[in-house]
Scaffold this active site. Sequence first.
Site, PDB file in Angstrom:
ATOM      1  N   LYS A  16      52.787   2.279 -37.541  1.00 21.65           N
ATOM      2  CA  LYS A  16      51.501   2.680 -37.857  1.00 21.65           C
ATOM      3  C   LYS A  16      51.578   3.416 -39.284  1.00 21.65           C
ATOM      4  O   LYS A  16      50.725   3.110 -40.116  1.00 21.65           O
ATOM      5  CB  LYS A  16      50.846   3.602 -36.902  1.00 21.65           C
ATOM      6  CG  LYS A  16      49.520   4.306 -37.320  1.00 21.65           C
ATOM      7  CD  LYS A  16      48.967   5.673 -36.476  1.00 21.65           C
ATOM      8  CE  LYS A  16      49.471   6.982 -37.115  1.00 21.65           C
ATOM      9  NZ  LYS A  16      48.780   8.014 -36.901  1.00 21.65           N
ATOM     10  N   ASN A  17      52.721   4.331 -39.597  1.00 24.07           N
ATOM     11  CA  ASN A  17      52.752   4.928 -40.852  1.00 24.07           C
ATOM     12  C   ASN A  17      53.029   4.078 -42.055  1.00 24.07           C
ATOM     13  O   ASN A  17      52.906   4.713 -43.148  1.00 24.07           O
ATOM     14  CB  ASN A  17      53.718   6.041 -40.490  1.00 24.07           C
ATOM     15  CG  ASN A  17      53.004   7.253 -39.622  1.00 24.07           C
ATOM     16  OD1 ASN A  17      51.800   7.398 -39.533  1.00 24.07           O
ATOM     17  ND2 ASN A  17      53.817   8.228 -39.259  1.00 24.07           N
ATOM     18  N   ILE A  50      57.749  21.557 -41.585  1.00 23.29           N
ATOM     19  CA  ILE A  50      56.889  20.475 -42.363  1.00 23.29           C
ATOM     20  C   ILE A  50      55.221  21.000 -41.990  1.00 23.29           C
ATOM     21  O   ILE A  50      54.552  20.971 -43.192  1.00 23.29           O
ATOM     22  CB  ILE A  50      57.080  19.035 -41.459  1.00 23.29           C
ATOM     23  CG1 ILE A  50      58.542  18.659 -41.871  1.00 23.29           C
ATOM     24  CG2 ILE A  50      56.233  18.016 -42.406  1.00 23.29           C
ATOM     25  CD1 ILE A  50      58.919  18.580 -43.096  1.00 23.29           C
ATOM     26  N   ARG A  73      43.053  11.149 -41.312  1.00 23.40           N
ATOM     27  CA  ARG A  73      43.406  11.622 -42.471  1.00 23.40           C
ATOM     28  C   ARG A  73      43.697  10.571 -43.416  1.00 23.40           C
ATOM     29  O   ARG A  73      43.775  10.546 -44.530  1.00 23.40           O
ATOM     30  CB  ARG A  73      44.212  12.707 -42.171  1.00 23.40           C
ATOM     31  CG  ARG A  73      44.896  13.624 -43.673  1.00 23.40           C
ATOM     32  CD  ARG A  73      45.748  14.620 -43.368  1.00 23.40           C
ATOM     33  NE  ARG A  73      45.931  15.238 -44.650  1.00 23.40           N
ATOM     34  CZ  ARG A  73      47.096  14.503 -45.419  1.00 23.40           C
ATOM     35  NH1 ARG A  73      47.518  13.513 -45.354  1.00 23.40           N
ATOM     36  NH2 ARG A  73      47.278  15.359 -46.661  1.00 23.40           N
ATOM     37  N   ASP A 125      57.481  14.376 -36.585  1.00 23.22           N
ATOM     38  CA  ASP A 125      56.758  13.412 -35.467  1.00 23.22           C
ATOM     39  C   ASP A 125      57.364  13.161 -34.086  1.00 23.22           C
ATOM     40  O   ASP A 125      56.859  12.530 -33.299  1.00 23.22           O
ATOM     41  CB  ASP A 125      56.141  12.226 -36.204  1.00 23.22           C
ATOM     42  CG  ASP A 125      54.848  12.189 -36.979  1.00 23.22           C
ATOM     43  OD1 ASP A 125      54.212  13.206 -36.985  1.00 23.22           O
ATOM     44  OD2 ASP A 125      54.629  11.176 -37.735  1.00 23.22           O
ATOM     45  N   CYS A 159      44.410  14.622 -37.287  1.00 26.89           N
ATOM     46  CA  CYS A 159      45.048  15.509 -36.306  1.00 26.89           C
ATOM     47  C   CYS A 159      44.662  16.784 -36.853  1.00 26.89           C
ATOM     48  O   CYS A 159      44.965  17.277 -37.819  1.00 26.89           O
ATOM     49  CB  CYS A 159      46.387  15.293 -35.864  1.00 26.89           C
ATOM     50  SG  CYS A 159      46.876  13.859 -35.069  1.00 26.89           S
TER      51      CYS A 159
END
EC number: 2.5.1.7
Length: 419
Positions: free
Chosen positions: A22-23, A328, A93, A306, A117
Amino acid sequence: MDKILVRGGNTLKGTIPISGAKNACLPELAATLLTEDTVTLRNVPHLRDVTTMLELLGQHGAAITIDEKLGVSIDCKSIQNTMAPYDLVRTMRASVLVMGPLVARCGHAEISLPGGCAIGSRPINLHLRGLEMMGAHVTLEDGYVRIKAGRLKGAHIVFDLVTVTGTENLLMAATLADGITILDNAAAEPEVVDLANLLMAMGAKIDGAGTRTITIEGVKNLHGTSHDILPDRIETGTFMVAAAVTGGDITMTGTYPALLEAHIAKMREAGCQIDEMDRAIRVRAEAGTLRAVDITTLPHPGFPTDLQAQMMVLLTVAKGAAQIKETIFENRFMHVSELQRMGADITVQGNTAIVRGVPQLRGAPVMATDLRASASLVLAGLCAEGETLISRVYHIDRGYERIEEKLKALGADIQRLGR
């Protein structure tokens, strides 16, 4: 609103294919705005966030074709508007990733302040400062960021903090800028490298992707291409933890061990047996043998934030006490209170969580607060005694493709419940 019901106690075994990342997919979809030609992306994951990004591209004027083999072809020859509206951006986002491409190609963009998120402020000021250094004029009006520019100019941009989306946004913008752009303290995540590979296949001139300094020589036009999205290292890591906490044996195919070196090292330290293959990873664990390990989240190649919530679940049932330090994002321990409802022994002190292992978690009604937290609650349910009912699972659909079906294929007792 859907819920997921998990009955814990089953040992998970089998082989599972890993979806596209996805990223990587989201910025690569945004990158199609940079050219008038058609770009085809393969190995596209079927996720809520991907659907949202496709809707956003569609309202910009993109013509989108989806085939039966997880391929998406996008034709952005005619960009009808450069506004990213609140009703789309508020849910994700990553919508902010259209900003760089729109400004670079069209000279202007209007982007609603982003949502997604609820894990801290995650400001976009680093993106905006970079665009200003490249000659853009930025204003904030009525909840929208309005950006205007002629052709962007190359610049030497030093990020105050490592930012993945900021690196991606300015990397895309710089491909069409006049002159050379240098991005210092850039993100080195595999997804950034994959985006750079796509852009270079489109004709961009990029050097240093995967390092802290990326150099981009702007060109006048980019062209179409085809590109395979890299496998999702976070989905891979999540299923690795599923094998560990259930005392299972899972092989994940279509993925690369090199994407997860820090995670693999920590899981080995925790007592898991891991076999690394060219395009697969096998994880085995014996029930009751997991050991506590300390974790500090860091930009790549450090331990990924993540996977912090998922590893916390492993530590809740490991022997001993461990410390997790989140460097982070702020507010990324919102899953702790839900794990505590299931019997986890966790104490939070600022950006550090102390996790003391317990013999077993207990099923309970819990509520997901964000994408990765929702995955951690599913993992907790898999190793808990009794039933775990997880609410607000729309979060999990943003980042995991058919997670309950994949887990069921491995032997989990899991089902999705409608309203």
